[in-house]
Write a protein that holds these residues in place. Structure first.
Motif, short mmCIF file in Angstrom:
data_model
loop_
_atom_site.label_atom_id
_atom_site.label_comp_id
_atom_site.label_asym_id
_atom_site.label_seq_id
_atom_site.Cartn_x
_atom_site.Cartn_y
_atom_site.Cartn_z
N GLU A 27 0.81 -1.22 0.00
CA GLU A 27 0.00 0.00 0.00
C GLU A 27 0.84 1.27 0.00
O GLU A 27 0.51 2.24 -0.66
N THR A 28 1.95 1.26 0.73
CA THR A 28 2.81 2.44 0.80
C THR A 28 3.39 2.77 -0.57
O THR A 28 3.34 3.91 -1.02
N CYS A 29 3.93 1.76 -1.24
CA CYS A 29 4.52 1.98 -2.56
C CYS A 29 3.45 2.34 -3.59
O CYS A 29 3.68 3.20 -4.45
N GLU A 30 2.29 1.72 -3.49
CA GLU A 30 1.19 2.04 -4.40
C GLU A 30 0.86 3.53 -4.30
O GLU A 30 0.74 4.22 -5.32
N LYS A 31 0.74 4.04 -3.08
CA LYS A 31 0.43 5.45 -2.87
C LYS A 31 1.54 6.34 -3.43
O LYS A 31 1.27 7.34 -4.09
N GLU A 32 2.81 5.96 -3.18
CA GLU A 32 3.94 6.76 -3.67
C GLU A 32 3.98 6.78 -5.20
O GLU A 32 4.26 7.81 -5.80
N ILE A 33 3.69 5.64 -5.82
CA ILE A 33 3.69 5.57 -7.28
C ILE A 33 2.61 6.50 -7.85
O ILE A 33 2.86 7.24 -8.80
N ILE A 34 1.44 6.45 -7.26
CA ILE A 34 0.32 7.27 -7.74
C ILE A 34 0.63 8.76 -7.59
O ILE A 34 0.28 9.56 -8.46
N GLU A 35 1.30 9.13 -6.52
CA GLU A 35 1.57 10.55 -6.24
C GLU A 35 2.84 11.08 -6.91
O GLU A 35 3.07 12.28 -6.89
N THR A 36 3.65 10.23 -7.51
CA THR A 36 4.91 10.66 -8.12
C THR A 36 4.66 11.27 -9.50
O THR A 36 4.02 10.68 -10.35
N GLU A 37 5.18 12.46 -9.70
CA GLU A 37 5.07 13.16 -10.98
C GLU A 37 6.17 12.69 -11.92
O GLU A 37 7.26 12.32 -11.47
N PRO A 38 5.93 12.71 -13.24
CA PRO A 38 6.94 12.26 -14.20
C PRO A 38 8.29 12.99 -14.09
O PRO A 38 9.33 12.41 -14.37
N GLY A 39 8.31 14.23 -13.65
CA GLY A 39 9.56 14.96 -13.50
C GLY A 39 10.34 14.62 -12.24
O GLY A 39 11.50 15.00 -12.08
N ASP A 40 9.73 13.87 -11.33
CA ASP A 40 10.34 13.50 -10.05
C ASP A 40 11.45 12.47 -10.29
O ASP A 40 11.33 11.61 -11.15
N ALA A 41 12.51 12.55 -9.51
CA ALA A 41 13.64 11.62 -9.64
C ALA A 41 13.22 10.17 -9.36
O ALA A 41 13.78 9.24 -9.94
N ARG A 42 12.23 9.97 -8.52
CA ARG A 42 11.77 8.62 -8.17
C ARG A 42 10.98 7.97 -9.31
O ARG A 42 10.81 6.75 -9.33
#
Length: 60
Positions: A27-42
């Motif tokens: 769940e933690t990674c799912e949330k981070e993936i959804i919230e990460t913008e394409p310009g973000d280093a992650r």
């Protein structure tokens, strides 16, 4: 009783998350993936991890 799964992104063991074909995402990674913008280093990190998704072959 829920089974313990290893996250294909962060590699932690947890019972909460989703399966995308054979890849488990907590769940933690799912949330981070959804919230990460394409310009973000992650973003590229998550893209590379998600490349490990292998669709199941269904033969009819």
């Amino acid at each position: 009783m829920k089974s313990i799964n290893r996250c294909g992104i962060c590699e932690r063991n947890t019972t909460e998350g989703i399966h995308i074909y054979q890849l488990f995402v907590c769940e933690t990674c799912e949330k981070e993936i959804i919230e990460t913008e394409p310009g973000d280093a992650r973003y590229s990190f998550y893209i590379n991890k998600l490349k490990n998704i292998v669709p199941s072959k269904i033969h009819s």
